[in-house]
Design a protein around this motif. Structure first.
Motif, mmCIF file in Angstrom:
data_model
loop_
_atom_site.group_PDB
_atom_site.id
_atom_site.type_symbol
_atom_site.label_atom_id
_atom_site.label_comp_id
_atom_site.label_asym_id
_atom_site.label_seq_id
_atom_site.Cartn_x
_atom_site.Cartn_y
_atom_site.Cartn_z
ATOM 1 N N VAL A 259 -5.073 21.721 17.239
ATOM 2 C CA VAL A 259 -6.341 21.304 17.644
ATOM 3 C C VAL A 259 -6.671 22.042 19.082
ATOM 4 O O VAL A 259 -6.596 21.668 19.859
ATOM 5 N N ILE A 260 -7.483 22.343 18.706
ATOM 6 C CA ILE A 260 -8.742 23.267 20.272
ATOM 7 C C ILE A 260 -10.534 22.057 20.615
ATOM 8 O O ILE A 260 -10.831 21.766 19.356
ATOM 9 N N ALA A 261 -10.151 20.979 21.291
ATOM 10 C CA ALA A 261 -10.461 19.904 21.351
ATOM 11 C C ALA A 261 -10.768 19.909 22.743
ATOM 12 O O ALA A 261 -10.260 19.833 23.770
ATOM 13 N N VAL A 262 -11.993 21.324 22.834
ATOM 14 C CA VAL A 262 -12.608 21.815 24.080
ATOM 15 C C VAL A 262 -14.371 20.696 24.360
ATOM 16 O O VAL A 262 -14.596 19.698 23.334
ATOM 17 N N PRO A 263 -13.840 19.570 25.550
ATOM 18 C CA PRO A 263 -14.360 18.284 25.967
ATOM 19 C C PRO A 263 -15.895 19.134 25.891
ATOM 20 O O PRO A 263 -15.994 20.073 26.133
ATOM 21 N N GLY A 264 -16.791 18.017 25.320
ATOM 22 C CA GLY A 264 -18.244 18.521 24.595
ATOM 23 C C GLY A 264 -18.477 19.315 23.752
ATOM 24 O O GLY A 264 -19.638 19.814 22.977
ATOM 25 N N ILE A 265 -17.748 19.697 23.052
ATOM 26 C CA ILE A 265 -17.511 20.839 21.855
ATOM 27 C C ILE A 265 -16.332 19.999 20.487
ATOM 28 O O ILE A 265 -15.723 19.835 21.069
ATOM 29 N N ASP A 266 -17.447 19.891 19.196
ATOM 30 C CA ASP A 266 -16.774 19.695 18.028
ATOM 31 C C ASP A 266 -15.034 20.540 17.765
ATOM 32 O O ASP A 266 -15.267 22.070 17.921
ATOM 33 N N ARG A 267 -14.354 20.149 17.654
ATOM 34 C CA ARG A 267 -13.557 20.784 17.289
ATOM 35 C C ARG A 267 -12.934 20.871 16.103
ATOM 36 O O ARG A 267 -13.542 21.599 15.141
ATOM 37 N N ILE A 268 -11.802 22.083 17.127
ATOM 38 C CA ILE A 268 -11.779 23.759 15.225
ATOM 39 C C ILE A 268 -9.886 23.419 15.211
ATOM 40 O O ILE A 268 -9.751 23.238 16.203
ATOM 41 N N PHE A 269 -10.015 23.384 14.193
ATOM 42 C CA PHE A 269 -8.978 22.806 13.717
ATOM 43 C C PHE A 269 -8.169 24.909 13.073
ATOM 44 O O PHE A 269 -8.359 25.272 12.580
ATOM 45 N N LEU A 270 -6.772 25.443 13.769
ATOM 46 C CA LEU A 270 -6.368 27.008 13.452
ATOM 47 C C LEU A 270 -5.366 25.676 12.547
ATOM 48 O O LEU A 270 -4.114 25.083 12.706
ATOM 49 N N HIS A 271 -5.180 25.894 10.664
ATOM 50 C CA HIS A 271 -4.263 24.488 10.108
ATOM 51 C C HIS A 271 -3.386 25.807 9.526
ATOM 52 O O HIS A 271 -3.937 26.814 8.774
ATOM 53 N N ASN A 272 -2.441 25.177 8.836
ATOM 54 C CA ASN A 272 -1.186 25.785 8.010
ATOM 55 C C ASN A 272 -0.886 24.816 7.084
ATOM 56 O O ASN A 272 -0.464 23.877 7.756
ATOM 57 N N PRO A 273 -1.203 24.751 5.892
ATOM 58 C CA PRO A 273 -0.898 23.791 4.863
ATOM 59 C C PRO A 273 -0.183 23.348 4.872
ATOM 60 O O PRO A 273 0.658 22.760 4.226
ATOM 61 N N GLY A 274 1.273 24.812 4.364
ATOM 62 C CA GLY A 274 2.705 24.193 3.996
ATOM 63 C C GLY A 274 3.244 23.438 3.608
ATOM 64 O O GLY A 274 2.318 23.733 2.054
ATOM 65 N N ALA A 275 4.000 22.976 3.338
ATOM 66 C CA ALA A 275 4.459 22.067 1.832
ATOM 67 C C ALA A 275 3.374 21.044 0.849
ATOM 68 O O ALA A 275 3.788 20.598 -0.119
ATOM 69 N N ASN A 276 2.415 20.806 1.522
ATOM 70 C CA ASN A 276 1.079 19.916 1.617
ATOM 71 C C ASN A 276 0.750 20.641 0.283
ATOM 72 O O ASN A 276 0.346 20.374 -0.966
ATOM 73 N N VAL B 217 0.742 -1.007 -0.565
ATOM 74 C CA VAL B 217 0.195 0.012 -0.077
ATOM 75 C C VAL B 217 1.327 1.242 0.246
ATOM 76 O O VAL B 217 1.809 1.538 0.650
ATOM 77 N N ILE B 218 0.698 2.371 -0.902
ATOM 78 C CA ILE B 218 1.226 3.419 -0.654
ATOM 79 C C ILE B 218 0.262 4.311 -0.178
ATOM 80 O O ILE B 218 -0.959 4.545 -0.609
ATOM 81 N N ALA B 219 0.489 4.780 1.485
ATOM 82 C CA ALA B 219 -0.615 5.877 1.497
ATOM 83 C C ALA B 219 0.472 8.077 1.786
ATOM 84 O O ALA B 219 0.684 7.847 2.158
ATOM 85 N N ALA B 220 -1.029 8.048 0.943
ATOM 86 C CA ALA B 220 0.126 9.818 0.119
ATOM 87 C C ALA B 220 -1.110 10.553 0.727
ATOM 88 O O ALA B 220 -2.353 10.737 0.728
ATOM 89 N N GLY B 221 0.037 11.816 0.251
ATOM 90 C CA GLY B 221 -1.005 13.253 0.551
ATOM 91 C C GLY B 221 -0.344 14.074 1.731
ATOM 92 O O GLY B 221 0.610 14.057 1.851
ATOM 93 N N HIS B 222 -1.506 14.304 2.781
ATOM 94 C CA HIS B 222 -1.329 15.869 3.216
ATOM 95 C C HIS B 222 -1.204 14.936 5.216
ATOM 96 O O HIS B 222 -1.075 14.165 4.795
ATOM 97 N N ILE B 223 0.395 15.543 5.519
ATOM 98 C CA ILE B 223 0.862 15.193 6.446
ATOM 99 C C ILE B 223 0.864 16.590 7.144
ATOM 100 O O ILE B 223 1.270 17.677 6.596
ATOM 101 N N CYS B 224 1.190 16.549 8.373
ATOM 102 C CA CYS B 224 0.983 17.926 9.309
ATOM 103 C C CYS B 224 1.438 17.393 10.357
ATOM 104 O O CYS B 224 1.267 16.279 11.011
ATOM 105 N N LEU B 225 1.692 18.561 11.509
ATOM 106 C CA LEU B 225 2.175 18.145 12.831
ATOM 107 C C LEU B 225 0.886 18.387 13.672
ATOM 108 O O LEU B 225 0.358 19.806 13.573
ATOM 109 N N ASP B 226 0.383 17.754 14.142
ATOM 110 C CA ASP B 226 -0.925 18.327 15.508
ATOM 111 C C ASP B 226 -0.700 18.563 16.408
ATOM 112 O O ASP B 226 -0.280 17.658 17.123
ATOM 113 N N ILE B 227 -1.188 19.861 16.768
ATOM 114 C CA ILE B 227 -0.503 20.301 18.653
ATOM 115 C C ILE B 227 -1.487 20.429 18.374
ATOM 116 O O ILE B 227 -3.223 21.572 19.064
ATOM 117 N N THR B 228 -2.031 19.802 20.058
ATOM 118 C CA THR B 228 -3.509 19.522 20.896
ATOM 119 C C THR B 228 -3.305 19.931 22.721
ATOM 120 O O THR B 228 -2.994 19.278 23.085
#
Length: 374
Positions: free
Chosen positions: A105-122, A5-16
């Motif tokens: 990743v803003i993961a407040v308990p009980g609230i759907d996640r909010i993502f602050l994202h920089n696509p960078g090299a992707n 299998v090749i898994a390709a595409g988007h990769i990033c560092l997630d800081i939660t």
């Protein structure tokens, strides 16, 4: 022998950042201007489809090469160090001209996640970044998150179409996952229905979330869902017949062969094409077209032991589905294992810590693991 299998595409560092306390009903109760919020430690892991789905498949036993683009910088070093723990860094592309993508990743308990994202090299990833000599003996090519990769959605998705066309031309089965789109962004202004019309004929397994799919195919319906949800979880207010099935009908018309629509906590909607169409799937898979053909249903999720974060749960459920399919599991069992993996992963902040082996999941299912009911 395991299928490659090749898994390709988007990769990033997630800081939660980890929030203290219990379930919150309204985001403004925690995040408001001028307020100091005392946090726990930050959870730092790889994110994006390449890491979430690719590493999950590797952990679950598949023979996977990860291929994504990062920068030669501090975040890139962190990504590589994490991948090295899984002996999965060899296929990565490292550029000294680009920066590594990251998400807060803003993961407040009980609230759907909010993502602050920089696509960078992707944003710079292209079809030519996957060398032809790497395609030898590959059975499945999985590509994830083209909406977060500029080269893949500009020019009406010409680069994405070319990438998936090359895989099919090489006799490889293909799967594609999507990502949420910011309506105000450049990706939000792309003609996604046109892109999907062009690329889906080259996609064997199409595995978007219901929100992503609706945004792309029926913006008016998506806005209606937002009004009906009234700030809550959209997936909790959806009806299979009137909300989800019309989107599935459109996907099948556009060329989807095996369609999985991730519907959050409720579960996964699935639809398959007829036997004649399924016989066109390449990759020398162990999938039996006769037994997989013309199926439709909704796989309810399992009740998780605990819920910490949904980050990556959809990606890992797809990883389980694809891995089970590659091992020769039936459609029914592949869906069971996908739902069970998703339920296991919400017990951790990252996508991988909650993973359980298929043997563990089968045992828990056989012991009567309870499912979420409507």
């Amino acid at each position: 022998m395991k299928k490659k299998v090749i898994a390709a595409g988007h990769i990033c560092l997630d800081i939660t950042p980890v929030f203290p306390g219990t379930k919150i009903e309204h985001l403004e109760d925690v995040l408001s201007p001028g307020k100091l919020v005392e946090m726990k430690e930050a959870d730092v892991h790889t994110g994006g489809s390449v890491a979430n789905t690719g590493l999950a498949m590797k952990i679950l036993g598949a023979d996977v090469m990860l291929m994504g683009q990062i920068g030669k910088d501090a975040f890139g070093d962190m990504v590589l160090n994490i991948l090295k723990k899984y002996n999965a860094e060899s296929g990565m592309l490292v550029s000294d001209q680009l920066v590594t993508s990251y998400s807060v990743v803003i993961a407040v308990p009980g609230i759907d996640r909010i993502f602050l994202h920089n696509p960078g090299a992707n944003n710079a990833f292209r079809a030519d970044d996957i060398p032809k000599d790497q395609l030898k003996d590959v059975s499945l090519f999985h590509f994830g998150y083209p909406p977060l990769m500029k080269a893949m959605y500009e020019d009406d998705g010409a680069e994405l179409v070319e990438l998936m066309r090359r895989m099919k031309e090489a006799g490889i089965a293909t799967s594609m996952d999507m990502a949420a789109v910011d309506a105000a962004s450049e990706a939000g202004r792309a003609d996604w229905e046109k892109i999907l019309r062009k690329v889906l004929p080259f996609v064997d397994f199409f595995v978007p979330s219901v929100e992503e799919l609706c945004f792309m195919l029926d913006r008016e319906r998506f806005e209606d869902w937002q009004r009906r949800a009234n700030g809550g979880d959209i997936t909790e207010i959806l009806d299979i017949k009137t909300d989800i099935r019309p989107l599935a009908d459109r996907c099948m018309e556009l060329g989807a062969k095996v369609l999985l629509i991730k519907c959050g906590a409720p579960g996964i909607y699935y639809r398959t094409a007829n036997e004649e169409v399924l016989q066109t799937i390449g990759g020398d898979l162990m999938l039996d077209p006769e037994k997989w053909a013309s199926m439709e249903g909704f796989e309810r999720s399992y009740v998780p032991d605990k819920i910490i974060s949904g980050t990556g749960a959809g990606d890992t459920s797809i990883a389980a589905f694809l891995t089970a399919m590659l091992e020769g599991s039936s459609l029914e069992e592949s869906l069971h294992l996908a739902a069970a993996t998703g339920a296991s992963c919400v017990a951790s902040y990252d996508a991988l810590s909650g993973l359980k082996s298929f043997d563990e999941l089968r045992e828990k299912i056989n012991q009567g693991w309870q499912k979420n009911m409507p």
